[in-house]
Design a protein around this motif. Sequence first.
Motif, mmCIF file in Angstrom:
data_model
loop_
_atom_site.group_PDB
_atom_site.id
_atom_site.type_symbol
_atom_site.label_atom_id
_atom_site.label_comp_id
_atom_site.label_asym_id
_atom_site.label_seq_id
_atom_site.Cartn_x
_atom_site.Cartn_y
_atom_site.Cartn_z
ATOM 1 N N PRO A 362 0.810 -1.223 0.000
ATOM 2 C CA PRO A 362 0.000 0.000 0.000
ATOM 3 C C PRO A 362 0.841 1.271 0.000
ATOM 4 C CG PRO A 362 -0.836 -1.581 1.601
ATOM 5 C CD PRO A 362 0.470 -2.115 1.123
ATOM 6 N N THR A 363 1.886 1.305 0.820
ATOM 7 C CA THR A 363 2.711 2.518 0.901
ATOM 8 C C THR A 363 3.449 2.774 -0.414
ATOM 9 O OG1 THR A 363 3.018 2.157 3.278
ATOM 10 C CG2 THR A 363 4.554 3.656 2.165
ATOM 11 N N ALA A 364 4.036 1.723 -0.981
ATOM 12 C CA ALA A 364 4.754 1.873 -2.245
ATOM 13 C C ALA A 364 3.807 2.294 -3.367
ATOM 14 C CB ALA A 364 5.455 0.564 -2.609
ATOM 15 N N THR A 365 2.582 1.770 -3.343
ATOM 16 C CA THR A 365 1.611 2.130 -4.377
ATOM 17 C C THR A 365 1.240 3.598 -4.280
ATOM 18 O OG1 THR A 365 0.732 -0.131 -4.373
ATOM 19 C CG2 THR A 365 -0.647 1.599 -5.341
ATOM 20 N N ARG A 366 0.947 4.059 -3.060
ATOM 21 C CA ARG A 366 0.590 5.473 -2.881
ATOM 22 C C ARG A 366 1.739 6.381 -3.307
ATOM 23 N NH1 ARG A 366 -0.378 6.508 2.934
ATOM 24 N NH2 ARG A 366 -0.998 8.587 2.236
ATOM 25 N N PHE A 367 2.950 5.990 -2.948
ATOM 26 C CA PHE A 367 4.116 6.799 -3.311
ATOM 27 C C PHE A 367 4.285 6.842 -4.831
ATOM 28 C CE2 PHE A 367 8.586 7.574 -4.153
ATOM 29 C CZ PHE A 367 8.911 8.578 -3.251
ATOM 30 N N ALA A 368 4.154 5.690 -5.492
ATOM 31 C CA ALA A 368 4.344 5.630 -6.942
ATOM 32 C C ALA A 368 3.261 6.408 -7.684
ATOM 33 C CB ALA A 368 4.366 4.174 -7.407
ATOM 34 N N VAL A 369 2.006 6.323 -7.206
ATOM 35 C CA VAL A 369 0.916 7.070 -7.846
ATOM 36 C C VAL A 369 1.156 8.574 -7.708
ATOM 37 C CG1 VAL A 369 -1.541 7.642 -7.684
ATOM 38 C CG2 VAL A 369 -0.814 5.255 -7.647
ATOM 39 N N ALA A 370 1.551 9.011 -6.500
ATOM 40 C CA ALA A 370 1.849 10.435 -6.306
ATOM 41 C C ALA A 370 3.037 10.872 -7.164
ATOM 42 C CB ALA A 370 2.139 10.704 -4.826
ATOM 43 N N LEU A 371 4.045 9.996 -7.286
ATOM 44 C CA LEU A 371 5.212 10.302 -8.114
ATOM 45 C C LEU A 371 4.808 10.462 -9.578
ATOM 46 C CD1 LEU A 371 8.252 10.567 -8.578
ATOM 47 C CD2 LEU A 371 8.414 8.068 -8.541
ATOM 48 N N ALA A 372 3.961 9.552 -10.075
ATOM 49 C CA ALA A 372 3.507 9.638 -11.468
ATOM 50 C C ALA A 372 2.722 10.925 -11.704
ATOM 51 C CB ALA A 372 2.655 8.420 -11.811
ATOM 52 N N ALA A 373 1.840 11.268 -10.757
ATOM 53 C CA ALA A 373 1.040 12.491 -10.908
ATOM 54 C C ALA A 373 1.924 13.734 -10.890
ATOM 55 C CB ALA A 373 -0.015 12.567 -9.804
ATOM 56 N N LEU A 374 2.926 13.738 -10.014
ATOM 57 C CA LEU A 374 3.815 14.899 -9.941
ATOM 58 C C LEU A 374 4.657 15.054 -11.203
ATOM 59 C CD1 LEU A 374 5.023 14.871 -6.218
ATOM 60 C CD2 LEU A 374 3.562 16.565 -7.333
ATOM 61 N N THR A 375 5.042 13.941 -11.833
ATOM 62 C CA THR A 375 5.780 14.074 -13.096
ATOM 63 C C THR A 375 4.908 14.731 -14.163
ATOM 64 O OG1 THR A 375 5.150 11.857 -13.872
ATOM 65 C CG2 THR A 375 7.202 12.049 -12.610
ATOM 66 N N MET A 376 3.607 14.456 -14.133
ATOM 67 C CA MET A 376 2.705 15.092 -15.086
ATOM 68 C C MET A 376 2.511 16.565 -14.763
ATOM 69 S SD MET A 376 -0.147 12.065 -15.567
ATOM 70 C CE MET A 376 -0.962 12.838 -16.958
ATOM 71 N N LEU A 377 2.669 16.924 -13.492
ATOM 72 C CA LEU A 377 2.535 18.317 -13.085
ATOM 73 C C LEU A 377 3.808 19.111 -13.381
ATOM 74 C CD1 LEU A 377 0.753 20.426 -11.573
ATOM 75 C CD2 LEU A 377 1.865 19.682 -9.470
ATOM 76 N N ILE A 378 4.965 18.518 -13.088
ATOM 77 C CA ILE A 378 6.236 19.226 -13.219
ATOM 78 C C ILE A 378 6.824 19.077 -14.624
ATOM 79 C CG2 ILE A 378 8.611 19.317 -12.326
ATOM 80 C CD1 ILE A 378 7.493 18.473 -9.612
ATOM 81 N N GLY A 379 6.517 17.971 -15.299
ATOM 82 C CA GLY A 379 7.066 17.715 -16.626
ATOM 83 C C GLY A 379 6.849 18.841 -17.628
ATOM 84 N N PRO A 380 5.595 19.360 -17.792
ATOM 85 C CA PRO A 380 5.400 20.461 -18.744
ATOM 86 C C PRO A 380 6.206 21.708 -18.408
ATOM 87 C CG PRO A 380 3.289 19.439 -18.193
ATOM 88 C CD PRO A 380 4.311 18.848 -17.272
ATOM 89 N N ILE A 381 6.399 21.994 -17.093
ATOM 90 C CA ILE A 381 7.210 23.153 -16.711
ATOM 91 C C ILE A 381 8.658 22.953 -17.151
ATOM 92 C CG2 ILE A 381 7.983 24.579 -14.784
ATOM 93 C CD1 ILE A 381 5.551 23.728 -13.239
ATOM 94 N N MET A 382 9.179 21.749 -16.914
ATOM 95 C CA MET A 382 10.557 21.481 -17.304
ATOM 96 C C MET A 382 10.700 21.484 -18.828
ATOM 97 S SD MET A 382 11.746 18.614 -14.498
ATOM 98 C CE MET A 382 13.462 18.720 -15.006
ATOM 99 N N ALA A 383 9.679 21.020 -19.551
ATOM 100 C CA ALA A 383 9.723 21.055 -21.018
ATOM 101 C C ALA A 383 9.780 22.493 -21.518
ATOM 102 C CB ALA A 383 8.507 20.333 -21.598
ATOM 103 N N LYS A 384 8.987 23.355 -20.888
ATOM 104 C CA LYS A 384 9.005 24.768 -21.272
ATOM 105 C C LYS A 384 10.363 25.393 -20.963
ATOM 106 C CE LYS A 384 6.348 28.212 -22.740
ATOM 107 N NZ LYS A 384 5.520 28.148 -23.972
ATOM 108 N N GLY A 385 10.895 25.080 -19.772
ATOM 109 C CA GLY A 385 12.210 25.610 -19.420
ATOM 110 C C GLY A 385 13.303 25.109 -20.350
ATOM 111 N N LEU A 386 13.207 23.836 -20.749
ATOM 112 C CA LEU A 386 14.193 23.285 -21.675
ATOM 113 C C LEU A 386 14.124 24.001 -23.016
ATOM 114 C CD1 LEU A 386 16.323 21.133 -22.304
ATOM 115 C CD2 LEU A 386 14.460 19.620 -22.998
ATOM 116 N N ASP A 387 12.905 24.304 -23.487
ATOM 117 C CA ASP A 387 12.753 25.053 -24.736
ATOM 118 C C ASP A 387 13.491 26.388 -24.671
ATOM 119 O OD1 ASP A 387 11.366 23.228 -26.183
ATOM 120 O OD2 ASP A 387 9.395 24.055 -25.777
ATOM 121 N N ARG A 388 13.318 27.089 -23.547
ATOM 122 C CA ARG A 388 13.958 28.395 -23.410
ATOM 123 C C ARG A 388 15.475 28.273 -23.345
ATOM 124 N NH1 ARG A 388 9.812 31.276 -19.033
ATOM 125 N NH2 ARG A 388 8.065 31.518 -20.499
#
Length: 661
Positions: A362-388
């Motif tokens: 249960p703990t590993a699952t919750r951590f992995a789900v939160a990690l996946a969601a955060l990559t979707m949140l932070i990923g577009p910001i990093m993509a934009k920064g990489l473009d610049r």
Amino acid sequence: MASPGEHASFLPPVLTFLAAAVVGVPVFRWLGQSAVLGYLVAGVLIGPSGLSLIAEPGTAASVAEIGVVLLLFIVGLELHLSQLVSMRRDIFGLGAAQLVLCSLVLGGAGVLAGQPMGAAAVVGIALALSATAVALQLLEERGDLGSPYGSRAFAVLLFQDLSVVGILALMPLAASAGHGTGGPWLGEAAASTGRVLAAIAAAVLVGRYGLNPFFRLLAASGAREVMTAAALLVVLGTAMLMEKVGLSMAMGAFLAGILLAESNFRHQLEADIEPFRGMLLGLFFMSVGMSIDGSLVKAVWPLLFGATFAAILVKVALVAGLFRLFGSDTVSALRGAAVLAPAGEFAFVLLPQAADLGLTGPTATRFAVALAALTMLIGPIMAKGLDRLVDARLSREAHEAAAESPAELAEGAADARVLVIGFGRFGQILTQVLLAEGVPVTVIDKDVAQLRAATRFGFRIYYGDGTRLDVLRAAGIGKAELVCICVDDRDAALKIVDIVHEEFVSVRTFVRAYDRLHAVELMNRDVDYQIRETSESALAFGRAALEGLGLSAEAAAARAEDVRKRDIARLVLQQAGALPDGATWLGGSDSAEVRPEPLTEPVRPARALNAQTRDLLGQDRTEAAERLLAKPVPRPADNGEAEAGVEDDAELEAEGTARDV
């Protein structure tokens, strides 16, 4: 009977979603970020980790998945089977390499972190998958879906969707192996594969032989809303069928789009589906934001955010290396890797199933789900920064290259008389004329391949976005006599015109117009010269066709010139709002389009040559035929009459020439 309050109970969550989208997306667009990020942050704020305005985020997520389904359907409509065959190397080569390599590296990191082999493998695969909705939305916003790196990114996403079936089938085997039991897994896998193949075969047969007659029958009824309902029925029905046999709903919708890509009703279906796709895709992104476990983030935020950044950087490095291996340049490889960095939607399917099978705790699952969601949140910001960062580096390299050039070349470049923005197929031909006359030219483009091509012309070259004032200043627009705007984006062209007219009033603007409506918008902005990109080539083509039919070169040229004069006259009238018969503006001032109308009266009514065409034309064809039959048939004019027609339009043509020639 239900009370009015029960009938209205669905309104609060609907209004909450709408308000979050209306507020969040414009704010992030104003900040220069992707709309995806606006939806994700809005979901965090209205979800359980924020203001708790949505009581059941899971219900919203199940509805929001339809947005991804419709997105893949529209992507499928734009492809053909021949294109998929041509992409097979990227799909099965690059796609397989990306999934295997990223899964091994990320899974190995999980093992090093103390996770069991099975759990680490599942988490590694879940994080190796990419977010189809996020990646396609980012590529669409950039206008790069059809670019080489955009096509490679889509090939990777397509392979991942195909591989999910096998991954879901292998998970029970991994669970049974972990518990030391065998069981009938092999037979179940064979049966599952058989069901998948049978469902695909059924969908192909129905799509090949049933959908066109079905839509023809509905089109004959004349009920527009029924066509929309039929479009949704086909998409969602195919998606549900594929889900029942083990494929993803998104894969089923993509298959439906491929089957309808050759249909005569393709554009109508796309127009009907688009409004639903946009809203539901936004709802999907908000549901991802709502899935982030706020209590877990607060408890282990240093570890969680560190793992998020590490996962994104690892994926970017690995995928960029693979893109380079498959032929992409460095900039394209980095951009393709950035859009594929966020974890995919299937992480929210694989991880809960792994927990049900006992592969992850249960703990590993919750951590992995939160990690996946955060990559979707932070990923577009990093993509934009990489473009610049990439833009800044290329711009700096261009400046350094100019500084290292011989002094005499630098002095000559500083006196460039013409600034050309956009070095695509249009700009390349234009600059050939300038080069032949020895006119000094500066070229601005943000496509690295085009800039490399420009180096062979001896021009001064500047990497950057021509819609930015600082880029125009750095490229020396203040010393240029005129700017030639040759970009193929109508909105970008209008933006550049506005900047030049506001900041550099002495610089003349020569603009490539995308179509007739764009030409009118440019005329309203008082550009010095504009030309529709296909008008002169089409007239030359028509003139050659007449010569091929036996007309003399002089007669064919006279016909083409007559059409040119009439077209200019109509364009000037359309700009002024005094339209000829039939040349009607459709829609409001912000969304107008021009209905094509003949400049010469047809000598006979249009005729549909088969039943399908008659169904498509419907009543409009009949009315057109009756209107034409009621008029006398004009006699084709000889050369003298063609010239007389030109003289009759002389007054209108004079003003048209100043604006359009």
